[in-house]
Design a protein around this motif. Structure first.
Motif, short mmCIF file in Angstrom:
data_model
loop_
_atom_site.label_atom_id
_atom_site.label_comp_id
_atom_site.label_asym_id
_atom_site.label_seq_id
_atom_site.Cartn_x
_atom_site.Cartn_y
_atom_site.Cartn_z
N UNK A 113 0.81 -1.22 0.00
CA UNK A 113 0.00 0.00 0.00
C UNK A 113 0.85 1.27 0.00
N UNK A 114 1.93 1.28 0.75
CA UNK A 114 2.75 2.49 0.84
C UNK A 114 3.73 2.60 -0.32
N UNK A 115 4.61 1.62 -0.46
CA UNK A 115 5.67 1.71 -1.47
C UNK A 115 5.13 1.61 -2.90
N UNK A 116 4.37 0.55 -3.16
CA UNK A 116 3.95 0.27 -4.53
C UNK A 116 2.80 1.15 -5.00
N UNK A 117 1.77 1.30 -4.17
CA UNK A 117 0.56 1.98 -4.63
C UNK A 117 0.63 3.50 -4.54
N UNK A 118 1.34 4.04 -3.55
CA UNK A 118 1.39 5.52 -3.46
C UNK A 118 2.81 6.07 -3.45
N UNK A 119 3.83 5.22 -3.45
CA UNK A 119 5.20 5.71 -3.59
C UNK A 119 5.81 6.31 -2.36
N UNK A 120 5.38 5.88 -1.17
CA UNK A 120 5.97 6.35 0.08
C UNK A 120 6.73 5.21 0.75
N UNK A 121 7.90 5.49 1.31
CA UNK A 121 8.72 4.45 1.92
C UNK A 121 8.12 3.99 3.24
N UNK A 122 7.69 2.75 3.26
CA UNK A 122 7.10 2.15 4.45
C UNK A 122 8.14 2.02 5.57
N UNK A 123 9.35 1.56 5.23
CA UNK A 123 10.40 1.39 6.23
C UNK A 123 10.79 2.70 6.88
N UNK A 124 10.93 3.75 6.07
CA UNK A 124 11.27 5.07 6.62
C UNK A 124 10.17 5.56 7.54
N UNK A 125 8.91 5.38 7.12
CA UNK A 125 7.81 5.87 7.94
C UNK A 125 7.73 5.12 9.26
N UNK A 126 7.90 3.79 9.23
CA UNK A 126 7.83 2.99 10.46
C UNK A 126 8.86 3.49 11.48
N UNK A 127 10.10 3.69 11.04
CA UNK A 127 11.15 4.14 11.96
C UNK A 127 10.81 5.51 12.55
N UNK A 128 10.33 6.41 11.71
CA UNK A 128 9.99 7.76 12.18
C UNK A 128 8.77 7.72 13.10
N UNK A 129 7.77 6.95 12.71
CA UNK A 129 6.52 6.93 13.46
C UNK A 129 6.68 6.24 14.82
N UNK A 130 7.54 5.24 14.88
CA UNK A 130 7.83 4.61 16.18
C UNK A 130 8.39 5.62 17.17
N UNK A 131 9.31 6.46 16.69
CA UNK A 131 9.89 7.47 17.58
C UNK A 131 8.84 8.48 18.02
N UNK A 132 7.94 8.82 17.11
CA UNK A 132 6.87 9.76 17.47
C UNK A 132 5.97 9.16 18.54
N UNK A 133 5.57 7.91 18.37
CA UNK A 133 4.68 7.28 19.34
C UNK A 133 5.35 7.11 20.70
N UNK A 134 6.64 6.90 20.71
CA UNK A 134 7.36 6.74 21.98
C UNK A 134 7.46 8.05 22.75
N UNK A 135 7.58 9.16 22.01
CA UNK A 135 7.81 10.46 22.68
C UNK A 135 6.99 11.57 22.02
N UNK A 136 5.66 11.47 22.01
CA UNK A 136 4.86 12.51 21.37
C UNK A 136 5.05 13.87 22.03
N UNK A 137 5.31 14.87 21.18
CA UNK A 137 5.47 16.25 21.65
C UNK A 137 6.58 16.42 22.68
N UNK A 138 7.56 15.54 22.67
CA UNK A 138 8.75 15.70 23.50
C UNK A 138 9.83 16.39 22.65
N UNK A 260 -0.81 21.06 21.35
CA UNK A 260 -1.08 20.39 22.62
C UNK A 260 0.15 20.51 23.53
N UNK A 261 0.07 19.91 24.73
CA UNK A 261 1.16 20.04 25.71
C UNK A 261 2.49 19.60 25.12
N UNK A 262 3.53 20.35 25.42
CA UNK A 262 4.90 20.01 25.03
C UNK A 262 5.69 19.65 26.28
N UNK A 263 6.57 18.67 26.15
CA UNK A 263 7.43 18.28 27.26
C UNK A 263 8.88 18.48 26.87
#
Length: 361
Positions: A113-138, A260-263
């Motif tokens: 869905x990401x790489x083939x159908x819309x041309x966005x790197x799934x692996x890059x997004x996963x790595x970035x999004x994991x960090x966001x979920x771990x530390x939102x607004x930090x 929203x709140x920033x830490x």
């Protein structure tokens, strides 16, 4: 108006947060949610969702081929921008392992869905999004508020000079126009991540497979545009399609945390409050759920990232009531009010620069 509770206010994106001690606030909430069955997979829902989405995406490209060389193709471009974003939402769900019990199946769905159908790197997004979920607004931990085109903290804004200072000074006015470039920026970021040889967390085989899918998308996409349309029409189609895709994506993600709140980086906040206080829900109905891909339940999604999308609506009242009992501010507002809050925040961040206009020169 915003809805709040009456009292003030390390995990990965693909799984659940560690429950911590048995008596912790999050552990107790987690037990309630699990007992309610809301974490169970929804294969029927996702089978229909993925199937219908693929049919609509195929219908868009079929219409593109049948219409041929015509300026009516700009309507097709707008439709495909919507479908690209909806396809991205499915990739997002796969990345959180919401769809299947198997990690391999989720990753396969995500890459298709990401790489083939819309041309966005799934692996890059996963790595970035994991960090966001771990530390939102930090600050200095959440990549989604890192200093870039937009300044999300006054500390980031204060050190800017020249064109970047001008941009931060006017960023509230420029925010939505800048989202027109978000689609192209996501494409470029993914390609750059694949070319980065320091990314040791991703195997060479995975990078090659992802590069192959992205290349297939890019070649097929450009070939379709320039074989069916005139060169001028092809360029205009690309700009309209990618611009609206970026705008829709940005408008779907912007309300979630901005304003929203920033830490600070070293602030110690327990998991439950870290996720709730930094997230904003969007009030609405099933059309809102569809349009925003379930991201309107941002609080529930951050607390239980692997919860299937259709279960988030049912988890909301349980989570909201739990937050009220424990004196944790639960923020929910309307869609347009959320954008107003985001713009007010961006305007305030640029405030120091409006007091020092000489930094623009």
């Amino acid at each position: 108006m915003s809805d709040r509770s009456t009292v003030p206010a390390h995990h990965t994106a693909t799984g659940e947060a560690p429950a911590g001690g048995r008596g912790s606030d999050y552990a107790a909430l987690s037990r309630e949610v699990k007992q309610s069955g809301l974490l169970k997979r929804r294969p029927g829902y996702y089978s229909v969702k993925v199937g219908v989405n693929l049919l609509l995406l195929a219908a868009g490209w079929t219409a593109f081929a049948l219409i041929g060389q015509s300026w009516w193709q700009l309507v097709t471009a707008a439709f495909l921008a919507v479908m690209f974003t909806q396809t991205g939402f499915i990739g997002h769900d796969a990345g959180h392992h919401q769809i299947a019990a198997s990690k391999r199946v989720n990753n396969l769905l995500g890459r298709v869905h990401a790489d083939l159908l819309i041309g966005l790197s799934y692996g890059w997004w996963i790595a970035k999004h994991n960090r966001h979920h771990s530390h939102p607004n930090h600050v200095d931990r959440d990549p989604d508020i890192a200093d870039g085109a937009i300044a999300f903290t006054q500390d980031h804004a204060r050190v800017r000079t020249g064109a970047y200072a001008w941009l931060a000074r006017h960023q509230a006015w420029l925010f939505f126009p800048m989202l027109l470039l978000e689609g192209l920026a996501l494409h470029v970021a993914g390609v750059r991540a694949l070319l980065d040889r320091t990314g040791a967390a991703t195997s060479r085989a995975t990078k090659l497979a992802e590069a192959g899918l992205l290349t297939a998308h890019l070649v097929g996409y450009l070939a379709a545009l320039f074989l069916v349309l005139s060169p001028v029409q092809a360029v205009v189609f690309l700009l309209v399609h990618q611009g609206l895709f970026g705008l829709y994506m940005g408008c779907s993600f912007a309300p979630n945390h901005k304003g929203m709140a920033l830490f600070a980086k070293d602030d110690k906040v327990d998991f439950l409050r870290r996720q709730v206080l930094t997230s904003r829900n969007i009030r609405g109905h099933r059309l809102t759920d569809f349009a925003l891909g379930g991201l309107n339940y941002q609080i529930e999604h951050h607390l239980f990232p692997s919860m299937p999308r259709p279960s988030l609506r049912h988890a909301q009242e349980l989570v909201r009531a739990y937050c009220a009992r424990h004196g944790i501010a639960y923020h929910q507002t309307g869609l347009f009010d959320s954008y107003a809050q985001v713009l007010r925040h961006l305007h305030e961040v640029g405030g120091p620069l409006r007091l020092r206009p000489e930094l623009e020169y």
